[in-house]
Design a protein around this motif. Structure first.
Motif, PDB file in Angstrom:
ATOM      1  N   TRP A  83       0.836  -1.198   0.000  1.00 35.10           N
ATOM      2  CA  TRP A  83       0.000   0.000   0.000  1.00 35.10           C
ATOM      3  C   TRP A  83       0.873   1.251   0.000  1.00 35.10           C
ATOM      4  O   TRP A  83       0.625   2.205  -0.749  1.00 35.10           O
ATOM      5  CB  TRP A  83      -0.902  -0.005   1.232  1.00 35.10           C
TER       6      TRP A  83
ATOM      7  N   GLY B 266      -8.182  -3.861   6.211  1.00 33.57           N
ATOM      8  CA  GLY B 266      -9.036  -4.291   5.115  1.00 33.57           C
ATOM      9  C   GLY B 266      -8.642  -5.648   4.582  1.00 33.57           C
ATOM     10  O   GLY B 266      -7.484  -6.049   4.650  1.00 33.57           O
TER      11      GLY B 266
ATOM     12  N   HIS C  88     -10.860  -5.890  -0.453  1.00 32.49           N
ATOM     13  CA  HIS C  88     -11.132  -4.460  -0.296  1.00 32.49           C
ATOM     14  C   HIS C  88      -9.921  -3.641  -0.732  1.00 32.49           C
ATOM     15  O   HIS C  88     -10.062  -2.623  -1.410  1.00 32.49           O
ATOM     16  CB  HIS C  88     -11.492  -4.142   1.158  1.00 32.49           C
ATOM     17  N   LEU C  89      -8.724  -4.076  -0.339  1.00 28.72           N
ATOM     18  CA  LEU C  89      -7.527  -3.322  -0.687  1.00 28.72           C
ATOM     19  C   LEU C  89      -7.279  -3.317  -2.191  1.00 28.72           C
ATOM     20  O   LEU C  89      -6.717  -2.352  -2.723  1.00 28.72           O
ATOM     21  CB  LEU C  89      -6.312  -3.910   0.045  1.00 28.72           C
TER      22      LEU C  89
ATOM     23  N   SER D 259     -16.856   1.394   4.387  1.00 25.60           N
ATOM     24  CA  SER D 259     -17.084   0.135   3.667  1.00 25.60           C
ATOM     25  C   SER D 259     -16.990   0.300   2.161  1.00 25.60           C
ATOM     26  O   SER D 259     -16.816  -0.682   1.439  1.00 25.60           O
ATOM     27  CB  SER D 259     -18.454  -0.447   4.045  1.00 25.60           C
TER      28      SER D 259
ATOM     29  N   THR E 277     -14.945   2.945   0.548  1.00 28.08           N
ATOM     30  CA  THR E 277     -13.962   3.975   0.257  1.00 28.08           C
ATOM     31  C   THR E 277     -12.565   3.372   0.212  1.00 28.08           C
ATOM     32  O   THR E 277     -12.312   2.295   0.774  1.00 28.08           O
ATOM     33  CB  THR E 277     -14.024   5.109   1.300  1.00 28.08           C
ATOM     34  N   ASP E 278     -11.656   4.076  -0.455  1.00 34.84           N
ATOM     35  CA  ASP E 278     -10.276   3.609  -0.560  1.00 34.84           C
ATOM     36  C   ASP E 278      -9.433   4.005   0.646  1.00 34.84           C
ATOM     37  O   ASP E 278      -8.453   3.341   0.964  1.00 34.84           O
ATOM     38  CB  ASP E 278      -9.633   4.185  -1.829  1.00 34.84           C
TER      39      ASP E 278
ATOM     40  N   SER F  14     -12.152  -0.571  11.267  1.00 39.43           N
ATOM     41  CA  SER F  14     -12.387  -0.085   9.909  1.00 39.43           C
ATOM     42  C   SER F  14     -12.119  -1.170   8.861  1.00 39.43           C
ATOM     43  O   SER F  14     -11.143  -1.903   8.959  1.00 39.43           O
ATOM     44  CB  SER F  14     -11.494   1.122   9.613  1.00 39.43           C
TER      45      SER F  14
ATOM     46  N   CYS G 123     -11.208  -0.518   5.885  1.00 42.11           N
ATOM     47  CA  CYS G 123     -10.290   0.047   4.898  1.00 42.11           C
ATOM     48  C   CYS G 123      -9.141   0.740   5.626  1.00 42.11           C
ATOM     49  O   CYS G 123      -9.189   0.923   6.843  1.00 42.11           O
ATOM     50  CB  CYS G 123     -11.025   1.054   4.004  1.00 42.11           C
TER      51      CYS G 123
END
Length: 272
Positions: free
Chosen positions: A21, A123, A127-128, A231, A233-234, A262, A264
């Protein structure tokens, strides 16, 4: 030379996800990436740094990369390095984390003590890997969100996506506006919600006139409002006030909840 984006590594899978990331984030911002591993075991350090370098190079091969091994405890080493960093990026749980722990003690300690933004990469892999096309920032009534809003606008700008500015105000079971002790986020309203969002965004938006901003007022306490927004969003961004007369930040109930639950990545941005 540009200040680096610093990521803490320890060889665990969450820390390697944080490296991936962070490498993509460094590429977006045109920053060098610095890997920091804190340990007293040389063999362990070599393996952790090697794995992290491999992951970073696979994600963003053109990003300038450096690494370091510190003999300090991990939290202190990261906080020290964060005094001259764009941000600190951490996995949600390290190698020593227990399965039942939702957030590692190092990540929580760094988030509460750092002078720069701290991003905890949370996440699922799904999701990532997803691209929702927005970042979310929580906006408080009163001072406390300025640095977070500016950071969020910069993130939306480099990602070429929209910013969703969320202002939440819950109610007690009796219908009264929640206080900071009950909501942990927005507090009792003294101004209309639209004015709160407009005031928080007006000055920072001057530097990002082309960024699309959606203003969202949610009649819920801060914790469920922001977890719901997270849920889809980046990146979720929140501010943190500095402690009066003491080092470190005031991580309120909502910030703690977001760092633990969270779905994310979460950025905690100190108020300047």
């Amino acid at each position: 030379m540009a200040i680096p984006l610093v990521v803490g590594v320890d060889g665990s899978e969450p820390s390697l996800e944080a490296v991936s990331w962070a490498a993509a984030e460094a590429a977006r911002h045109g920053l060098p990436l610095h890997l920091l591993h804190a340990t007293s075991a040389d063999q362990e350090a070599s393996a952790a740094i090697r794995a992290a370098c491999t992951r970073a190079e696979a994600t963003a091969p053109t990003v300038p990369l450096s690494s370091e091994v510190s003999q300090e405890d991990a939290a202190s080493a990261l906080v020290d390095k964060g005094r001259n960093a764009f941000a600190l990026v951490l996995g949600y749980r390290g190698r020593g984390g227990l399965v039942g722990m939702l957030l590692g003690s190092v990540s929580l300690a760094v988030a509460a003590r750092a002078d720069c933004p701290v991003i905890v990469v949370r996440g699922t892999p799904e999701h990532l890997d997803a691209r929702f096309g927005n970042v979310v920032v929580g906006v408080e009534d009163g001072e406390g969100s300025e640095s977070a809003v500016d950071f969020a606008l910069r993130e939306a700008h480099v990602r070429r996506c929209r910013l969703v500015a969320v202002h939440a105000c819950g109610t007690t079971p009796g219908g009264r506006a929640a206080s900071p002790s009950t909501s942990g986020f927005a507090g009792t309203h003294r101004r209309p919600p639209a004015q709160v969002l407009d005031d928080a965004l007006r000055q920072p938006l001057l530097g990002y006139p082309d960024t699309t901003v959606n203003r969202l007022f949610v009649e819920k306490p801060g914790r469920p409002a922001l977890l719901e927004a997270a849920s889809t969003t980046d990146l979720l961004i929140v501010g943190a006030r500095r402690r009066l007369g003491h080092p470190g930040l005031q991580l309120g109930l909502v910030n703690h909840a977001l760092l633990h639950y969270s779905p994310c990545p979460v950025a905690v941005v100190p108020q300047l």
